[in-house]
Write an enzyme that holds these catalytic residues in place. Structure first.
Site, PDB file in Angstrom:
ATOM      1  N   ASP A  48     -27.963  -3.435  32.895  1.00  0.00           N
ATOM      2  CA  ASP A  48     -27.569  -4.503  31.977  1.00  0.00           C
ATOM      3  C   ASP A  48     -28.765  -4.805  31.095  1.00  0.00           C
ATOM      4  O   ASP A  48     -29.817  -5.219  31.579  1.00  0.00           O
ATOM      5  CB  ASP A  48     -27.166  -5.744  32.777  1.00  0.00           C
ATOM      6  CG  ASP A  48     -26.788  -6.915  31.890  1.00  0.00           C
ATOM      7  OD1 ASP A  48     -26.914  -6.806  30.656  1.00  0.00           O
ATOM      8  OD2 ASP A  48     -26.379  -7.950  32.436  1.00  0.00           O
ATOM      9  N   ARG A  99     -36.541 -10.738  37.075  1.00  0.00           N
ATOM     10  CA  ARG A  99     -36.748 -10.835  35.626  1.00  0.00           C
ATOM     11  C   ARG A  99     -38.163 -11.348  35.415  1.00  0.00           C
ATOM     12  O   ARG A  99     -38.408 -12.557  35.315  1.00  0.00           O
ATOM     13  CB  ARG A  99     -35.687 -11.741  34.992  1.00  0.00           C
ATOM     14  CG  ARG A  99     -34.281 -11.168  35.162  1.00  0.00           C
ATOM     15  CD  ARG A  99     -33.194 -12.000  34.513  1.00  0.00           C
ATOM     16  NE  ARG A  99     -31.867 -11.470  34.841  1.00  0.00           N
ATOM     17  CZ  ARG A  99     -30.725 -12.092  34.594  1.00  0.00           C
ATOM     18  NH1 ARG A  99     -30.741 -13.276  33.993  1.00  0.00           N
ATOM     19  NH2 ARG A  99     -29.569 -11.549  34.932  1.00  0.00           N
ATOM     20  N   GLN A 114     -27.294 -14.168  42.128  1.00  0.00           N
ATOM     21  CA  GLN A 114     -26.015 -14.588  41.576  1.00  0.00           C
ATOM     22  C   GLN A 114     -24.860 -13.857  42.248  1.00  0.00           C
ATOM     23  O   GLN A 114     -25.039 -12.787  42.828  1.00  0.00           O
ATOM     24  CB  GLN A 114     -25.956 -14.396  40.058  1.00  0.00           C
ATOM     25  CG  GLN A 114     -26.011 -12.969  39.564  1.00  0.00           C
ATOM     26  CD  GLN A 114     -26.008 -12.909  38.037  1.00  0.00           C
ATOM     27  OE1 GLN A 114     -26.448 -13.826  37.355  1.00  0.00           O
ATOM     28  NE2 GLN A 114     -25.516 -11.817  37.500  1.00  0.00           N
ATOM     29  N   ASP A 225     -19.877 -19.014  27.978  1.00  0.00           N
ATOM     30  CA  ASP A 225     -20.749 -19.618  28.991  1.00  0.00           C
ATOM     31  C   ASP A 225     -20.146 -20.930  29.473  1.00  0.00           C
ATOM     32  O   ASP A 225     -19.694 -21.744  28.661  1.00  0.00           O
ATOM     33  CB  ASP A 225     -22.139 -19.914  28.419  1.00  0.00           C
ATOM     34  CG  ASP A 225     -22.938 -18.655  28.115  1.00  0.00           C
ATOM     35  OD1 ASP A 225     -22.561 -17.582  28.624  1.00  0.00           O
ATOM     36  OD2 ASP A 225     -23.935 -18.757  27.374  1.00  0.00           O
ATOM     37  N   GLU A 238     -26.375 -23.953  32.872  1.00  0.00           N
ATOM     38  CA  GLU A 238     -25.409 -22.862  32.732  1.00  0.00           C
ATOM     39  C   GLU A 238     -25.071 -22.319  34.110  1.00  0.00           C
ATOM     40  O   GLU A 238     -25.937 -21.818  34.814  1.00  0.00           O
ATOM     41  CB  GLU A 238     -25.987 -21.746  31.859  1.00  0.00           C
ATOM     42  CG  GLU A 238     -25.020 -20.573  31.660  1.00  0.00           C
ATOM     43  CD  GLU A 238     -25.675 -19.372  31.010  1.00  0.00           C
ATOM     44  OE1 GLU A 238     -25.616 -18.284  31.601  1.00  0.00           O
ATOM     45  OE2 GLU A 238     -26.256 -19.539  29.921  1.00  0.00           O
ATOM     46  N   SER A 241     -22.141 -16.969  32.924  1.00  0.00           N
ATOM     47  CA  SER A 241     -21.893 -16.266  31.673  1.00  0.00           C
ATOM     48  C   SER A 241     -20.896 -15.170  32.019  1.00  0.00           C
ATOM     49  O   SER A 241     -21.114 -14.406  32.960  1.00  0.00           O
ATOM     50  CB  SER A 241     -23.194 -15.665  31.129  1.00  0.00           C
ATOM     51  OG  SER A 241     -22.953 -14.942  29.947  1.00  0.00           O
TER      52      SER A 241
END
Length: 322
Positions: A48, A99, A114, A225, A238, A241
């Site tokens: 991704d 990340r 997630q 979102d 958030e 998404s």
């Protein structure tokens, strides 16, 4: 979270929230939990690319490059076809990622947890109505988890609105033309409490993009979102998404817009063009953010087992770091 509890008590609550929410999304979205890869071969096309600027953590083996996944947006669609899921059923997985360039704040760390989920649909389901229906199912799962936890732990105080407000990124720009995208998100979420902002990735009428999206998983006309106003931190958060994924036509169109037609040579993209992959809807639901919201804590370090620089640890020393 108003009551002072021990770290051990909190860890047990965290596990309970996760298990409760998983049961809710399994039931409401007809999902089966599966295992998933931590890393993929770079030339597979399964990585991704997020906004396109993030650099993956990687390593070499036998002359080939492997990358720790940013998310499993493409792998899930491939897996649905490989495993033979039927329409209106799907999978979810406990995805872990790194990340390393993430800007750290109350809701961001270098470690990502997630629920990555994906569901088979028909081409005729590629509509805004079907997208909204799925968003409502996820929100009901979240709200029901909150209700269940509050019944067991009376000191929890999170109250979620009964419904989600839907708006496109274009209409949001019309509402607040003098504000930047993040300011628009904050204003609309504070107003309604729970908002799903649709159509993210393509250029708006003022030439800007509400937020960057990779061109080869979500269809920019059928994505969005889900934002919820978190009273504990007094800002929007958030939760997910997500979107209906690209079909053959929108894949080519969005790759052209992004100047990324070279990706058409990847195995995943060739399978999609040749209609060897199912039509799907999917997304990622932030585990730590769900926990923050339901447990009413003020920093991600309070609900996530991660690691931080010494400098950042000094900045968050007043929180109950796991």
């Amino acid at each position: 979270m108003k009551k002072e509890i021990s770290l051990l008590e909190k860890i047990k609550m965290i596990d309970e929230v996760k298990k409760t929410f998983e049961k809710q999304i399994e039931k409401r979205l007809s999902l089966t939990k599966v295992g998933s890869p931590l890393f993929v071969r770079k030339d597979s096309g399964l990585q991704d690319d997020l906004s396109g600027s993030e650099k993956a953590v990687g390593f070499a083996r036998e002359g080939e490059t492997f990358e720790v996944v940013h998310s499993l947006a493409k792998w899930k669609r491939y897996a649905l076809g490989k495993y033979g899921f039927s329409p209106y059923t799907g999978l979810y997985t406990d995805m872990k990622a790194i990340r390393k360039e993430e800007e750290l704040d109350e809701v961001h760390s270098m470690y990502v947890e997630q629920w990555d989920w994906e569901k088979v649909i028909l081409k005729s389901d590629r509509t805004t109505d079907y997208l909204k229906e799925t968003v409502r199912s996820i929100y009901k799962a979240l709200r029901q988890t909150c209700i269940i936890m509050k019944k067991k732990y009376a000191f929890l105080s999170t109250e979620l609105p009964k419904s989600v407000h839907f708006i496109t990124s274009g209409d949001l720009l019309d509402m607040y033309p003098d504000k930047c995208a993040k300011e628009r998100e904050r204003l609309i979420t504070k107003k309604y409490g729970a908002v799903f902002i649709m159509q993210i990735g393509d250029k708006l009428k003022d030439g800007t993009v509400h937020d960057l999206r990779s061109p080869d998983y979500d269809d920019w006309s059928l994505d969005g979102d889900l934002l919820i106003w978190d009273k504990a931190i007094d800002r929007e958060i958030e939760i997910t998404s997500m979107g209906i994924r690209v079909d053959e036509e929108s894949l080519v169109s969005q790759l052209k817009k992004a100047g990324a037609m070279e990706r058409m040579e990847y195995p995943f993209h060739k399978m999609l063009i040749d209609k060897k992959l199912p039509y799907t809807i999917g997304g990622g639901i932030g585990q730590s953010r769900v926990l923050m919201l339901i447990l009413g804590v003020k920093h991600i370090c309070e609900v996530q087992q991660s690691s931080y620089t010494k400098k950042y640890e000094k900045m968050i020393k007043d929180y109950q770091i796991l």
